[in-house]
Design a protein around this motif. Structure first.
Motif, mmCIF file in Angstrom:
data_model
loop_
_atom_site.group_PDB
_atom_site.id
_atom_site.type_symbol
_atom_site.label_atom_id
_atom_site.label_comp_id
_atom_site.label_asym_id
_atom_site.label_seq_id
_atom_site.Cartn_x
_atom_site.Cartn_y
_atom_site.Cartn_z
ATOM 1 N N ASP A 434 0.718 8.194 -9.927
ATOM 2 C CA ASP A 434 -0.632 8.365 -9.404
ATOM 3 C C ASP A 434 -1.628 7.861 -10.460
ATOM 4 N N PRO A 435 -2.775 7.334 -10.046
ATOM 5 C CA PRO A 435 -3.202 7.126 -8.667
ATOM 6 C C PRO A 435 -2.595 5.862 -8.071
ATOM 7 N N LEU A 436 -2.593 5.794 -6.719
ATOM 8 C CA LEU A 436 -2.187 4.567 -6.062
ATOM 9 C C LEU A 436 -3.140 3.432 -6.459
ATOM 10 N N VAL A 437 -2.624 2.213 -6.457
ATOM 11 C CA VAL A 437 -3.448 1.072 -6.895
ATOM 12 C C VAL A 437 -3.820 0.218 -5.688
ATOM 13 N N ARG A 438 -4.907 -0.551 -5.820
ATOM 14 C CA ARG A 438 -5.272 -1.495 -4.777
ATOM 15 C C ARG A 438 -4.148 -2.517 -4.603
ATOM 16 N N HIS A 439 -3.888 -2.886 -3.366
ATOM 17 C CA HIS A 439 -2.747 -3.759 -3.076
ATOM 18 C C HIS A 439 -2.856 -5.103 -3.790
ATOM 19 N N PHE A 440 -4.063 -5.602 -3.970
ATOM 20 C CA PHE A 440 -4.244 -6.859 -4.684
ATOM 21 C C PHE A 440 -3.741 -6.763 -6.120
ATOM 22 N N ILE A 441 -3.917 -5.598 -6.735
ATOM 23 C CA ILE A 441 -3.455 -5.415 -8.109
ATOM 24 C C ILE A 441 -1.932 -5.502 -8.156
ATOM 25 N N ALA A 442 -1.284 -4.912 -7.158
ATOM 26 C CA ALA A 442 0.184 -4.892 -7.142
ATOM 27 C C ALA A 442 0.769 -6.255 -6.823
ATOM 28 N N THR A 443 0.056 -7.071 -6.071
ATOM 29 C CA THR A 443 0.626 -8.342 -5.597
ATOM 30 C C THR A 443 -0.049 -9.567 -6.186
ATOM 31 N N GLY A 444 -0.998 -9.383 -7.090
ATOM 32 C CA GLY A 444 -1.679 -10.539 -7.671
ATOM 33 C C GLY A 444 -2.567 -11.260 -6.682
ATOM 34 N N ASN A 445 -3.317 -10.459 -5.902
ATOM 35 C CA ASN A 445 -4.297 -11.003 -4.940
ATOM 36 C C ASN A 445 -3.656 -11.844 -3.830
ATOM 37 N N THR A 446 -2.439 -11.495 -3.418
ATOM 38 C CA THR A 446 -1.795 -12.294 -2.370
ATOM 39 C C THR A 446 -1.666 -11.557 -1.039
ATOM 40 N N LEU A 447 -1.601 -10.234 -1.042
ATOM 41 C CA LEU A 447 -1.433 -9.477 0.198
ATOM 42 C C LEU A 447 -2.424 -8.320 0.229
#
Length: 471
Positions: A434-447
């Protein structure tokens, strides 16, 4: 004189019958807590054979039969886990050995027919102990079984829940289970196994360390004297040595609730931090104190579908409510029936999971706010909110998962980061902190999101192909 002889015979016969019953009770291998002798009319003479000795005892007046009572069977997918083991005290005193078990489910577990020991083969010469009659373990509780309650209390300043060597009359004693072990429990410092048996003497959980590979192969490395072996996270079970870590400060009735930041290893030496929730010292009863730990994890939340790229449910319509979703991943180690479980946010019921919803271990339940979802979604189980809306707050909200009995299983609170046209996700999946991260952070701005799948779009390992989705 004839009457006198009759009454003498009668008294002798009654005495012999009572004595035979007592002898049979103490000499027979039948467990009197689970096997019952039931009187059956008419009155007459019968003979009952003691099952462990070639001797017959006459019983007068009533015929008796032995009724085998089958142990209660737990629900499918229900299991208990060994959560911590102290096998080598700092001063080498075996009286300080103890084992902790954990009930990760939302219902009380009967322990009466369970056994715990280090004998891997029934009929062997090592130790196997059964829990005393009436023993239970409440939902998301831990129980500590110690060698000696007195020694344990002197070190930890509270009593264990059970002991296997009688030192305190207030602490229930474990009982030698002669069918699978011939003596009490003694854990070897150089290597041994700890085996937890179910009601049918099948392995429910097991570990091995040091020179033993009978429970885990490869085994868990040994730890220094005064350290313990701790399962981390406490609900995580892959039947691997990596499920365990070295604990510098043994912590009975203390579970580390902090999410791991990577796959746990057996050599990690991290200790519980301030966010761990210890349980209160137990009273002298078989029911220990509650410790809430999730067994299903909220892995991804989409509260704010973007107006340009927000078609999360794949129905070719972007809708700020219908494209919202919550993704829950099962990490219990077994397929779980979620029938009747509920999802709430802002303390309002949003979804009741329908009957027959089965989620495999390491697979996801995906709940959309509405619409007509199209796609495989990683073969996750897909449902629509039973209330027709999730209504997740863009500026912050609390999402809660409850089991069918109303017990809170998992809760997650997010803030304004939820309103950024993308989902919030664990990274890495499942084990991310925690905390959950923004999806862009996890995927490098791809999804923008990954409903039903890992962040990279690949399926969770436990999800199998499905013909479609259920509403």
């Amino acid at each position: 004189m004839a009457k006198f002889h009759f009454w003498v015979f009668l008294l002798v016969a009654v005495a012999v019958s009572i004595g035979a019953l007592m002898l049979a009770a103490y000499s027979s291998p039948l467990d009197l807590n689970s096997d019952y002798i039931t009187p059956i009319l008419p009155l007459d003479w019968v003979f009952v054979q003691d099952l462990s000795h070639p001797t017959y005892f006459p019983l007068l007046f009533r015929r008796y039969s032995v009724s085998q009572v089958s142990p209660p069977q737990p629900p499918a997918g229900f299991f208990l886990l060994i959560s911590e083991v102290m096998y080598a005290s700092e001063d080498g005193d075996p009286a300080l050995e103890w084992i902790e078990i954990y009930n990760p489910f939302g219902q009380t577990a009967s322990l009466e027919y369970n056994k715990l020991g280090d004998e891997e083969n029934c009929g062997g010469s090592e130790g196997m102990l059964r829990f005393p009659p009436g023993s239970t373990l409440a939902p998301r509780h831990t129980a500590v079984i110690a060698n000696s309650a007195d020694a344990f209390r002197q070190l930890y300043e509270f009593a264990p829940d059970f002991e296997w060597n009688d030192s305190d009359p207030a602490v229930p004693n474990m009982l030698v289970y002669a069918a699978c072990g011939t003596r009490s429990l003694n854990l070897a410092n150089g290597g041994d196994e700890v085996i937890f048996l179910d009601a049918n003497d099948h392995w429910m959980d097991a570990l091995s360390y040091g020179t033993s590979s009978l429970g885990l192969n490869p085994p868990i490395p040994t730890v220094p004297a005064g350290h313990s072996l701790e399962r981390y996270p406490p609900w995580f079970d892959q039947n691997l040595a990596s499920d365990w870590r070295e604990q510098d400060f043994p912590s009975p009735h203390l579970l580390d609730l902090t999410p791991p930041t990577a796959t746990p290893t057996a050599t990690s030496t991290a200790t519980p931090i301030s966010t761990s929730v210890p349980t209160s010292p137990p009273v002298p009863t078989p029911i220990p104190t509650a410790t809430l730990v999730p067994v299903l994890i909220i892995n991804e939340i989409l509260a704010d579908p973007g107006s340009m790229n927000g078609d999360a449910n794949g129905d070719q319509v972007i809708d700020s409510y219908q494209d919202e979703f919550i993704e829950v991943v099962n990490m219990t180690g077994e397929t779980v029936d979620l029938s009747g479980w509920t999802i709430e946010n802002s303390m309002i019921l949003r979804h009741t999971i329908p009957p027959g919803t089965m989620i495999n271990h390491q697979c996801a339940l995906l709940v959309f706010g509405g619409g007509a979802p199209q796609g495989l979604f990683g073969n996750a189980v897909v449902q629509l909110a039973s209330s027709s809306r999730l209504i997740l707050g863009n500026s912050g909200d609390t999402v809660q998962l409850f089991d069918a009995t109303g017990h809170l299983v998992f809760s997650y609170t997010y803030g304004p980061e939820g309103g950024d046209d993308q989902s919030l996700t664990r990274f890495p999946d499942i084990l991310g902190a925690d905390p959950l991260v923004r999806h862009f952070i996890a995927t490098g701005n791809t999804l923008y999101f990954s409903p039903g799948t890992k962040v990279d779009g690949s399926p969770f390992s436990g999800c199998v192909p499905s013909p479609g989705y259920s509403k």
